[in-house]
Structures are given as C-alpha cells and as structure tokens.
Design a protein around this motif. Structure first.
Motif, PDB file in Angstrom:
ATOM      1  N   PHE A 420       0.824  -1.206   0.000  1.00  0.00           N
ATOM      2  CA  PHE A 420       0.000   0.000   0.000  1.00  0.00           C
ATOM      3  C   PHE A 420       0.863   1.264   0.000  1.00  0.00           C
ATOM      4  N   GLY A 421       2.164   1.105   0.164  1.00  0.00           N
ATOM      5  CA  GLY A 421       3.053   2.265   0.148  1.00  0.00           C
ATOM      6  C   GLY A 421       3.034   3.065   1.432  1.00  0.00           C
ATOM      7  N   LEU A 422       2.772   2.418   2.561  1.00  0.00           N
ATOM      8  CA  LEU A 422       2.704   3.128   3.839  1.00  0.00           C
ATOM      9  C   LEU A 422       4.117   3.312   4.392  1.00  0.00           C
ATOM     10  N   THR A 423       4.798   4.298   3.823  1.00  0.00           N
ATOM     11  CA  THR A 423       6.213   4.523   4.128  1.00  0.00           C
ATOM     12  C   THR A 423       6.438   5.044   5.541  1.00  0.00           C
ATOM     13  N   GLN A 424       5.393   5.318   6.278  1.00  0.00           N
ATOM     14  CA  GLN A 424       5.540   5.623   7.697  1.00  0.00           C
ATOM     15  C   GLN A 424       6.307   4.511   8.397  1.00  0.00           C
ATOM     16  N   PHE A 425       6.218   3.289   7.859  1.00  0.00           N
ATOM     17  CA  PHE A 425       6.860   2.131   8.473  1.00  0.00           C
ATOM     18  C   PHE A 425       8.138   1.725   7.751  1.00  0.00           C
ATOM     19  N   ALA A 426       8.695   2.629   6.935  1.00  0.00           N
ATOM     20  CA  ALA A 426       9.896   2.314   6.160  1.00  0.00           C
ATOM     21  C   ALA A 426      11.179   2.721   6.873  1.00  0.00           C
ATOM     22  N   GLN A 427      11.083   3.311   8.059  1.00  0.00           N
ATOM     23  CA  GLN A 427      12.263   3.729   8.811  1.00  0.00           C
ATOM     24  C   GLN A 427      13.241   2.567   8.971  1.00  0.00           C
ATOM     25  N   PHE A 428      14.524   2.811   8.684  1.00  0.00           N
ATOM     26  CA  PHE A 428      15.538   1.761   8.794  1.00  0.00           C
ATOM     27  C   PHE A 428      15.734   1.362  10.251  1.00  0.00           C
ATOM     28  N   LEU A 429      15.835   0.054  10.484  1.00  0.00           N
ATOM     29  CA  LEU A 429      16.055  -0.481  11.825  1.00  0.00           C
ATOM     30  C   LEU A 429      17.458  -1.081  11.897  1.00  0.00           C
ATOM     31  N   PRO A 430      18.384  -0.460  12.625  1.00  0.00           N
ATOM     32  CA  PRO A 430      19.755  -0.987  12.713  1.00  0.00           C
ATOM     33  C   PRO A 430      19.792  -2.331  13.443  1.00  0.00           C
ATOM     34  N   ALA A 431      20.709  -3.189  13.056  1.00  0.00           N
ATOM     35  CA  ALA A 431      20.853  -4.492  13.707  1.00  0.00           C
ATOM     36  C   ALA A 431      21.468  -4.374  15.093  1.00  0.00           C
ATOM     37  N   TYR A 537      18.450 -12.161  -8.997  1.00  0.00           N
ATOM     38  CA  TYR A 537      19.263 -11.066  -8.467  1.00  0.00           C
ATOM     39  C   TYR A 537      19.951 -11.549  -7.195  1.00  0.00           C
ATOM     40  N   PRO A 538      21.076 -10.940  -6.852  1.00  0.00           N
ATOM     41  CA  PRO A 538      21.858 -11.435  -5.714  1.00  0.00           C
ATOM     42  C   PRO A 538      21.297 -10.959  -4.383  1.00  0.00           C
ATOM     43  N   ALA A 539      21.622 -11.695  -3.334  1.00  0.00           N
ATOM     44  CA  ALA A 539      21.349 -11.227  -1.981  1.00  0.00           C
ATOM     45  C   ALA A 539      22.297 -10.081  -1.669  1.00  0.00           C
ATOM     46  N   VAL A 540      21.795  -9.093  -0.972  1.00  0.00           N
ATOM     47  CA  VAL A 540      22.612  -7.929  -0.617  1.00  0.00           C
ATOM     48  C   VAL A 540      22.598  -7.774   0.902  1.00  0.00           C
ATOM     49  N   PRO A 541      23.575  -7.074   1.455  1.00  0.00           N
ATOM     50  CA  PRO A 541      23.629  -6.922   2.915  1.00  0.00           C
ATOM     51  C   PRO A 541      22.379  -6.240   3.458  1.00  0.00           C
ATOM     52  N   TYR A 542      22.023  -6.622   4.669  1.00  0.00           N
ATOM     53  CA  TYR A 542      20.877  -6.000   5.335  1.00  0.00           C
ATOM     54  C   TYR A 542      21.086  -4.488   5.401  1.00  0.00           C
ATOM     55  N   GLY A 543      20.035  -3.753   5.091  1.00  0.00           N
ATOM     56  CA  GLY A 543      20.107  -2.297   5.095  1.00  0.00           C
ATOM     57  C   GLY A 543      20.287  -1.703   3.718  1.00  0.00           C
ATOM     58  N   THR A 544      20.664  -2.534   2.742  1.00  0.00           N
ATOM     59  CA  THR A 544      20.840  -2.035   1.374  1.00  0.00           C
ATOM     60  C   THR A 544      19.498  -1.711   0.742  1.00  0.00           C
ATOM     61  N   ILE A 545      18.506  -2.548   1.016  1.00  0.00           N
ATOM     62  CA  ILE A 545      17.157  -2.369   0.464  1.00  0.00           C
ATOM     63  C   ILE A 545      16.299  -1.613   1.473  1.00  0.00           C
ATOM     64  N   THR A 546      15.643  -0.554   1.002  1.00  0.00           N
ATOM     65  CA  THR A 546      14.829   0.279   1.898  1.00  0.00           C
ATOM     66  C   THR A 546      13.455   0.601   1.330  1.00  0.00           C
TER      67      THR A 546
END
Length: 553
Positions: A420-431, A537-546
């Motif tokens: 739905f594109g609810l980017t309110q919940f797109a904030q990056f969460l650090p490991a 497509y390859p797996a990428v490190p966590y945090g690359t995709i947002t």
C-alpha cells in the motif's frame, strides 16, 4: 473427479518452476458440482497436531506478589484466562511483557497509536463500506520450530544426566508438550471477540437479507479463525445460514492466493529475502549475552547457545497461550523482553516489509483486490498472485458488499501494508539496536488476531483537516459531497498523510478517496511483482534495500 475448489485453485497456478514446499498437503476428492464455499470436509488443511491439554488449576503458581523490598514486580495482569502477573526483573513500572512479544503477543489494541488521535465522525457523515483484513488467532508453534528442537535437545540432555538449578530447576522434569500450527483456545477467543467487536462497530452495515462472502485459506488455523469470527459477528447459526458464505482459498506452495502471497513469490522463500533474519541474529547475540551466561551458570551437562536461549524466550508466549502459564517468562529481564520485541521487528522489516526485496510484491495481490472492490471491478489479468479464476467471478469475488471480511497471516499483512506504500513504516532499523522514535513495532501491528479495517466515509461537504472533535468539523456549509478513506490498524488510525503527502496533514488521519485512488494507480508498478518474485538477483547486505523491492531490475 478433482474437488471443485482444488480445480479452481489449480486454474490459478502460476507458470513458475516448483520450489520447496512449506508443508505437506493432501488432495480430497468429490463428485459434486462446483462449490466455491466448501468448508467441510477440509481440504489442504495443513498439520493439525494438538498438544497436551492445560491444567492450570494444578500448574498455576499464582497469585504472584511482590514485597516492598522485592527486586522485581509483577507484569501487567490482563482480564483474561491467561496467567500474566509474573515477577519480571527490571519491570519497575508494572508494564506488560506480553505486549513486547512481536507477532507472538496475544491480541491487544495498539496502546500508543500511530501518530494521530481517534476523532469521531461529524454529524451528517456516515461509513458506507468496511474492508477488514484479519490475522489468525494465537496458535502453537509451526512445524519443526526452534522451540520444538530445543525441547528435543533438553530432553536428550536430561536423559544424559544434565542438571538445572535455581530458576531453571523446572527443566529437570519439564518436557515439550506443544502441538503444531493450529489455534489454541486463546486464539479462538481472540477471533470470536473480534467478531463481536466488529458487530458492535459496524452492525448497521450488515444486511441480513443479502449474501455476504468472507474469504480465508484452507489452512486449519485460518479456517477456524474465520469460523470463530463469524460466530462472533453473526452468531453460531452462521454455518447454517445460506446467505453467509465462507470461501477457503487453497493455500499451498505455487498456488495463487492473495491471502498467502508468499506461496507464489519464489524469492520470498529464498536467501535473497533473509536480511531480516540475519539482522535479528546479530541483535540476539547482543541483547541475550547476559541471559546466555546467566542460564549457563544454572546448568551442568548442557551448553546453552544464543539461538537456544532465544528459542527458550519464545517458549514463554507459546506456552502461555497454550497452557495458561509458562516458567520460561521469568527467566528474562524486562530489558531482555524489550530486546525480544526488537528482534522480531528486525525480522519483519528485513524479511517482509521495506527492507525486503519482496516486501511489496508479496502483498500487492491483495492491494489489487481492495482497489478492485473500491472501483467496482473484478481482477481479470494474471499479473500478481491473485487467483483469477476466483477474482474474475462475482460469485466468489463479489463487488456489492458493504462489509468484506478476509483472513490472512502476519507476514502477509505486513507485506500488504508495504504494498500500500505506507512509508511511515519504512524507517531503517539498525541491527545493533532500536532507533529513536521507532515507527514499525510488530506487536503494535501484527499481534495474534491483528486486524486492519479500511473504512469508506461519505460526508455532505469537505471536513476540516484540522478538526479536533466531531463539532464544527466542516470547512464550509456549501461545499460538495466528499468521500474519505480511513485506515485503522488494531483499533488505531494510520495517518495516510504521513505516507501520501497530498492527502494532507490531517488531524484525523483520513485521505480524500479520489486522492488516495490517484496515488494507488502506481502501486502495482512500484511492487515490480514479476522481477521481485521470480527475477535472478543477488542477496545484498541487510540495510541495502529500503523500499521493498530489489535494488535494480
């Protein structure tokens, strides 16, 4: 002759290579004509193992008390059949650890909201349509869960002479007695209560003289959840009411089903989508370091790993909803329960939402169905995981209901919010730990029995964007009739203006329906369904995709 429901689902099977199945299924046979609404006998119900029946009258060590000099205080005690008033070290505010268990939390309304207050409808405005999407209720662990494996390891260890002392003394005689997959009694209650709640909320939209079709999947806990909801909303007689139809859509690997969108999104089940799990593993090593040492100090003959300690922490919510109480809850401090919540937040963010390459794709099929209902059209083209055989037929995908009831899974609903594109919940969460002002908290979004209600509201003229109550709410007295859309997740409003700026910074969190539908036109393309689910497509490190899609196509 192949069962009619199975035949319909087969007709919606995507043309993709088969991949590892999540569960074994069996196929029923029938000689009847097409029946979209068969619920008995069940087909493709999945595992249905039950566990040892609870006996809380014997096993409950409550009432728990804490003296003025005690170093721990009782956790919040909810008015329900579960024993939750347990002394938790560090819980100085009598907070509720059962609201810190992510998707394993028993249902509770979001206690803090999503950034706006709940404001009543002004005079003259009315709700015309409600689309509800519900998660199933509390359940046993899934088959071959880490908890089940820990149970086997502990049983083997005690048989070889391992000893436990202090808080772990109960493990000397403990055994793993949980079932697998299906609802526990608390889960039935959650959905029944939800049905009653929705009846109180929306009963005047229910037309007793018209057919209503509710949709779920064939998995046992999904079917039982829908049945219990309908029992709460309609009454126990719903099953014999010819106007109340329950449509179980086949849930299985490779089948088209928007209520289990991951089953036909190959990459969502592969390592390219494991970033959230990887991040959670890192965080588990940080927040459980002290707990691992603490448990080891009470153990001889068994070496605790971080993953086993994490599985033991997960036994607290599972045993509590199954048996009413669990000794595992008190093994962890309040701060470690906060860490447990964040570990699940990481899993969802990186595995099912904006940090996943398939976050949007898994949920886009259901988004297309909601938009079809709002715009009065069936789904005619097989471009997502929608079952076109069902969705291009107004018998199985009606467009004239004022109430729509659908039932799904936690990760699927998380992906639907992403689609739905609810980017309110797109904030990056650090490991390495939670960010300030964290928005995406899984226990607030996807506890057992979670529900997303989408309301369509008709107003005689535009409603003020800055109103604070139901009075003096209209911008003028001579405006034109206006429709609004209102998203409510676990009884709290999601402010659409945060994700869609052209909805405006409204105090009620609504959006004009035409504006919302204009924004929604781009959601299918934004999900990149085919490439996200089937691309190489390859797996990428966590945090690359947002943004919930692969880096590039």
């Amino acid at each position: 002759m192949v069962n009619s429901l199975v035949a319909l689902a087969l007709a919606g099977l995507a043309q993709a290579a088969p991949y590892l199945e999540r569960r074994q299924t069996t196929m029923a046979t029938s000689t009847t004509s097409a029946n979209y609404f068969q619920i008995s006998p069940e087909v493709f119900a999945g595992p249905t193992a039950t566990g040892t029946a609870p006996f809380l009258a014997e096993t409950d060590p409550a009432p728990f008390t804490a003296s003025a000099s005690a170093t721990s205080t009782a956790s919040y005690q909810a008015p329900n059949p579960l024993e939750t008033a347990e002394p938790i070290t560090g819980n100085v505010n009598n907070s509720n650890i059962f609201q810190l268990m992510g998707n394993l939390s028993p249902y509770f309304p979001n206690p803090s909201g999503f950034g706006v207050d709940e404001i009543a409808l002004p005079a003259g405005a009315n709700i015309s349509v409600v689309n509800m999407l519900s998660r199933h209720g509390s359940r046993y662990p899934t088959t071959n869960s880490s908890q089940q494996k820990l149970g086997a390891s502990l049983k083997n260890a005690t048989s070889m002479g391992a000893k436990f002392t202090g808080q772990l003394s109960f493990l000397n005689s403990w055994s793993y007695n949980l079932g697998a997959e299906i609802l526990v009694p608390k889960g039935r209650q959650e959905l029944f209560d939800s049905g009653i709640l929705h009846y109180y909320q929306y009963a005047q939209l229910y037309n007793y003289n018209a057919t209503i079709v509710a949709r779920t999947t064939t998995e046992d806990r999904m079917l039982k959840s829908a049945e219990n909801f309908l029992a709460g909303f309609v009454g126990l007689e719903w099953a014999t009411n010819p106007l109340v139809k329950l449509e179980p859509i086949l849930e299985g690997t490779g089948f088209n089903d928007s209520l289990a969108g991951y089953d036909n999104c190959n990459n969502s089940n592969l390592p390219v989508s494991s970033g959230g799990s990887n991040a959670s593993t890192i965080w588990e090593g940080i927040y459980l370091a002290n707990a691992t040492a603490r448990l080891q100090a009470m153990t001889t003959g068994f070496n605790w790993t971080t993953s086993q300690v994490y599985a033991a922490q997960g036994l607290c919510p599972y045993e509590t909803v199954a048996f009413g109480f669990s000794d595992f809850c008190q093994l962890f401090t309040y701060q470690e329960w906060q860490g447990f919540e964040y570990s699940i937040d990481l899993q969802f963010y990186g595995g099912d939402m904006f940090g996943s390459p398939t976050g949007r794709a898994v949920g886009i099929g259901y988004v297309q169905e909601v938009l079809g209902r709002l715009q009065n059209h069936t789904i005619t083209m097989p471009v997502t995981q929608d079952n076109i055989t069902l969705d291009n037929n107004t018998v199985s995908f009606p467009l004239n209901q004022t109430l729509y009831f659908d039932f799904s899974h936690d990760t699927n609903i998380a992906s639907i919010l992403t689609a739905f594109g609810l980017t309110q919940f797109a904030q990056f969460l650090p490991a390495t730990g939670p960010p300030a002002q964290q928005q995406m908290i899984v226990s607030h979004m996807e506890p057992f029995g979670a529900r997303l209600d989408v309301e369509i509201i008709n107003a005689p003229q535009p409603i003020s964007a800055s109103r604070t109550d139901a009075t003096n709410a209209y911008s003028s007295t001579n405006g034109t009739a206006t429709q609004y859309i209102h998203f409510i997740l676990n009884q709290r409003t999601i402010p659409l203006g945060v994700s869609y700026p052209n909805c405006g910074n409204r105090t009620d969190g609504w959006c004009e329906l035409n504006t919302f539908l204009g924004n929604a036109q781009g959601l299918l393309a934004a999900a990149e369904y085919d490439y996200s689910c089937n691309g190489n497509y390859p797996a990428v490190p966590y945090g690359t995709i947002t943004n919930g899609v692969p880096q590039s196509s």
